[in-house]
Design an enzyme around this catalytic site. Structure first.
Site, PDB file in Angstrom:
ATOM      1  N   TYR A  69      41.162  37.915  34.733  1.00 11.35           N
ATOM      2  CA  TYR A  69      42.241  38.513  35.526  1.00 11.35           C
ATOM      3  C   TYR A  69      42.302  40.017  35.294  1.00 11.35           C
ATOM      4  O   TYR A  69      42.395  40.807  36.238  1.00 11.35           O
ATOM      5  CB  TYR A  69      43.567  37.847  35.168  1.00 11.35           C
ATOM      6  CG  TYR A  69      44.710  38.234  36.072  1.00 11.35           C
ATOM      7  CD1 TYR A  69      44.739  37.824  37.400  1.00 11.35           C
ATOM      8  CD2 TYR A  69      45.768  39.006  35.592  1.00 11.35           C
ATOM      9  CE1 TYR A  69      45.795  38.181  38.235  1.00 11.35           C
ATOM     10  CE2 TYR A  69      46.828  39.357  36.413  1.00 11.35           C
ATOM     11  CZ  TYR A  69      46.830  38.943  37.739  1.00 11.35           C
ATOM     12  OH  TYR A  69      47.879  39.302  38.559  1.00 11.35           O
ATOM     13  N   SER A  88      48.081  45.040  38.712  1.00  7.42           N
ATOM     14  CA  SER A  88      48.935  44.410  37.703  1.00  7.42           C
ATOM     15  C   SER A  88      48.907  45.273  36.452  1.00  7.42           C
ATOM     16  O   SER A  88      47.960  46.043  36.227  1.00  7.42           O
ATOM     17  CB  SER A  88      48.394  43.015  37.385  1.00  7.42           C
ATOM     18  OG  SER A  88      49.010  42.474  36.230  1.00  7.42           O
TER      19      SER A  88
END
Length: 238
Positions: A155, A142
């Site tokens: 995350y 990501s």
């Protein structure tokens, strides 16, 4: 251009969101598909739809964060489906909160699934690719793995970790003709992103799962001599 028709792919988190879009894009290219996830009903429904595309399809329900389950279930997949040519490490979860406020169990779970799960599945599949002296591994990271932000510590840590793991792995296995590619999408209108309120998913402006799947297909079709090491995919004007 590489011909991917007839190859066998394992897509983790393949029943919904990005994984589902990737599975259908590969299936339309004639790739045989095995999907994994934790929701057996969702896997069963997606597998039934994929089977209509005249390819071999199977699924296995397990948690990628459980190494014993990963080994056991992939062994069973190999017995009934065959060995794999392509691995798409897509399974992941997200939750956002400050370091002070996020529960330790939630922080740990994100690391276990996103980072350790990627490692466990890769470690289990890798000997098959080394034996063939060829293969493709795609890591779904990501843009949160490139830059941190307030409330994204768990995350981002997991996705930074995936990038580091993939970079090291790529340097280990390129001598075995195994291409390791790390992809860093920004916000995509996936089920997870919409559930977390990250986007409303306007298809006129925001990346769709199908866009990301197209990038994966293009990458896999590169001539074997060419390897896309990494790429970021962004919405043009969200």
């Amino acid at each position: 251009m590489e011909n991917i028709k007839g190859k066998r792919a394992l897509i983790t988190g393949g029943a919904r969101g990005l994984g589902r879009a990737i599975s259908f894009a590969l299936a339309k290219e004639g790739v045989h598909i095995a999907i994994t996830g934790r929701n057996e009903d969702a896997l069963k429904d997606t597998a039934a739809e994929l089977a209509e595309l005249d390819i071999d399809v199977t699924y296995a329900a397990f948690d990628v964060a459980n190494y014993h389950a990963v080994q056991q279930e992939i062994e069973q997949l190999n017995k009934r489906f065959g060995n794999f040519d392509i691995l798409i490490n897509n399974a992941g979860i997200a939750s956002f909160s400050s370091v002070v406020d996020m529960d330790v169990a939630d922080w740990t779970s994100i690391i276990n699934i996103n980072l350790l799960g990627t490692y466990f599945v890769t470690k289990t599949i890798l000997p098959q690719l080394i034996e063939k002296n060829q293969g493709d591994i795609i890591m779904v990271s990501s843009t949160a793995g490139l830059n941190g932000a307030a409330t994204t510590s768990a995350y981002s840590a997991s996705k930074f970790g995936v990038i580091g793991f993939a970079d090291s792995l790529m340097r280990e296995v390129r001598k075995n003709n195994i291409r390791v590619c790390t992809l860093m999408p920004s916000t995509i209108a996936s089920d997870m992103s919409k559930e977390l309120g990250l986007t409303e998913g306007d298809p006129e402006k925001v990346l769709q799962p199908e866009d990301f799947a197209e990038l994966i297909i293009a990458n896999l079709k590169l001539p074997r001599r060419a390897m896309l090491k990494s790429a970021s995919l962004w919405s043009t004007n969200p």
